[in-house]
Design an enzyme around this catalytic site. Structure first.
Site: not given
Length: 427
Positions: A124, A313
């Site tokens: 990430r 999200d």
């Protein structure tokens, strides 16, 4: 591998009391640790991400007490930057909400700290944040791959003029904003590129204000932060319910309600993900707003074509709700799905095809056409809590669905499947 098969659900009805927000919980814990005084956090989320933050604070010498159910935390603030005696390594799992803010906050003091995590954390990107911190004087070394954790932090951040790329993750800006008031000099943060997930910056600014620090926000293009400030405990702070977690129950109601009411968030919530309810309404569901609840009632759902940058999200939940909508749904401007717990664009496209959907996966968009009838499938979850929760909605058809590694929901919602079962009536 463990799996959970959900049998078809005929109807959902009831009330869900939401667990605390992950985004708010970890920000509040860090600010409480940096603040003067004792802070009592209530409705704290009990999840993997929060445990990683708490473990890090323990290793840094902070003292706190947790209630038996881990949702109430009394924490004695450090009254300034966090300091480690001697060299220290902090393991932060796959918790971006711990890794990014700590990477910045721990550059304020002359520490020697290594931040590391699970293999996925090492994939990430964190380079944009590191570049910005280095502009402010921080001494940071990549220990493995350039631009990715693990990192070695050796202090040095003093403020000054800092540029940060806002196009990949808003957490980089959040980390800088929370750190800058404690730097000795003023900090001017300039945003390069388009700022993603802007509502998450509002959460950060809101919490900083609660802890006594205000900054100058110049149209989200530049932020001016006075140095030499300190955070003050607000005393007791109630963590809002998690708006991203609400999305699954609201979507279930839109598909197979009844009416489902989620409590702990409402019309005045600081979380941008409450705007998910507007998307369901646009698709055809009926939404009702209260001060501390949102309810959703079933409607005939139609496909949408929308920019989802503001609710990345919760937008994942729309991708599975699209299986129950008439027409082809297109979700746009969601490149940052690719740098989350997994590459969510790839994962979502792959698993939607398993249940029979026709899917076009673009660089930063996804287009979904539902099948006449959903197929039974075993859904891979990629160690991503949101994949597991999103695909539970497939059971709202007349086809069962098997979720592999269902316990990965522990990242934000350990008892998700029990809560879903509580409001579900079997077909």
């Amino acid at each position: 591998m463990e799996s959970l098969t959900l049998q078809p659900i005929a109807r959902v009805d009831g009330t869900i009391n939401l667990p605390g927000s992950k985004s708010v919980s970890n920000r509040a814990l860090l600010l409480a640790a940096l603040a003067h005084g004792k802070t009592v956090l209530t409705n704290l989320l009990d999840s993997d991400d929060v445990r990683h933050m708490l473990n890090a604070l323990t290793a840094l010498g902070l003292s706190y007490t947790l209630s038996a159910d881990r949702t109430r935390c009394e924490i004695i603030g450090n009254g300034g930057p966090l300091h480690a005696e001697g060299a220290l390594e902090l393991f932060l799992g796959n918790a971006g909400t711990a890794m990014r803010p700590l990477a910045a906050a721990l550059c304020l003091d002359s520490n020697d700290i290594v931040l590391t995590g699970e293999p996925r954390m090492k994939e990430r990107p964190i380079g944009h944040l590191v570049d910005a911190l280095r502009l402010g004087g921080a001494k940071i070394t990549y220990l493995e791959q350039e631009n990715y954790p693990p990192l070695r932090l050796q202090g040095g951040f003093t403020g000054g003029n800092v540029d940060v790329d806002g196009s990949v993750s808003s957490q980089f800006l959040t980390a800088l904003l929370m750190t800058a008031p404690l730097a000795p000099e003023d900090t001017v943060i300039r945003i390069k590129g388009d700022l993603v997930s802007k509502p998450y910056i509002d959460i950060t600014l809101n919490l900083m204000k609660t802890f006594g620090v205000e900054i100058e926000n110049q149209h989200y293009q530049q932020f001016v932060v006075k140095g030499g400030q300190s955070y003050q405990s607000p005393g007791t702070y109630l963590v809002e319910g998690d708006a991203s977690s609400a999305s699954y129950f609201l979507a279930a109601a839109a598909i197979k309600g009844g009416t489902v009411k989620v409590t702990g968030i409402g019309r005045n919530s600081m979380q941008g993900d409450i705007r998910f309810a507007d998307v369901l309404e646009k698709m055809g569901a009926t939404i009702c707003w209260g001060d501390d609840y949102i309810s959703c009632t079933r409607g005939e759902l139609n496909a949408i074509d929308m920019d989802m940058n503001h609710i990345p999200d919760a937008a994942m939940t729309i991708a599975t709700a699209a299986l129950f909508a008439k027409g082809t749904t297109t979700l746009r401007n969601i490149y940052n799905w690719r740098v989350k717990e997994t590459d969510r664009l790839f994962a979502m496209a792959t698993e939607l095809r398993k249940v029979g959907a026709e899917v076009e996966e673009g660089h930063d968009y996804i287009r979904i056409t539902p099948p006449e009838k959903l197929n039974f499938a075993e859904i891979a979850t990629y160690n991503d809590h949101r994949m597991a929760m999103c695909f539970s909605l497939v059971a709202l058809s007349d086809t069962p669905v098997t979720i592999l590694d269902p316990k990965c929901t522990a990242k934000t919602f350990p008892d998700y499947f029990e809560q879903l079962a509580r409001i579900s009536q079997a077909a």
